[in-house]
Design a protein around this motif. Structure first.
Motif: not given
Length: 103
Positions: A75-81, A86-88
């Protein structure tokens, strides 16, 4: 991915978060720290920060599984797509978690 392995993934992030937190506390409270405060301040901050990152990822997986099911890793999470791995940014992770909670 079945529901049980998703729960295990969330638990693993949580366990790693506690590990980083405990290491930070050990270093922070050690006598060695007082002798080398300048040297150890950044690693202590890093350990606490990484602990928070892993905890937020555990919460996103735990709370997002109801919305995204077994596809949560893709899933590409909202709000940062962005996908979770890869989210840090703590801000982005917190906003993602808040978005999931609001659904």
């Amino acid at each position: 991915m079945e529901e049980q392995s998703i729960a295990m993934m969330s638990d693993k992030y949580y366990e790693e978060s506690l590990s980083f937190w405990n290491c930070a506390k050990i270093v922070q409270l050690s006598d060695f720290r007082y002798e080398y405060e300048q040297l150890l301040s950044s690693p202590i901050i890093y350990l606490f920060r990484h602990s928070a990152e892993l905890l937020l990822k555990a919460l996103i997986i735990r709370d997002g599984t109801n919305l995204y099911g077994s596809e949560i890793n893709d899933v590409k999470f909202p709000p940062h797509n962005c996908i979770l791995t890869s989210m840090h940014s703590l801000k982005a992770l917190y906003e993602t978690w808040q978005e999931i909670l609001s659904c």
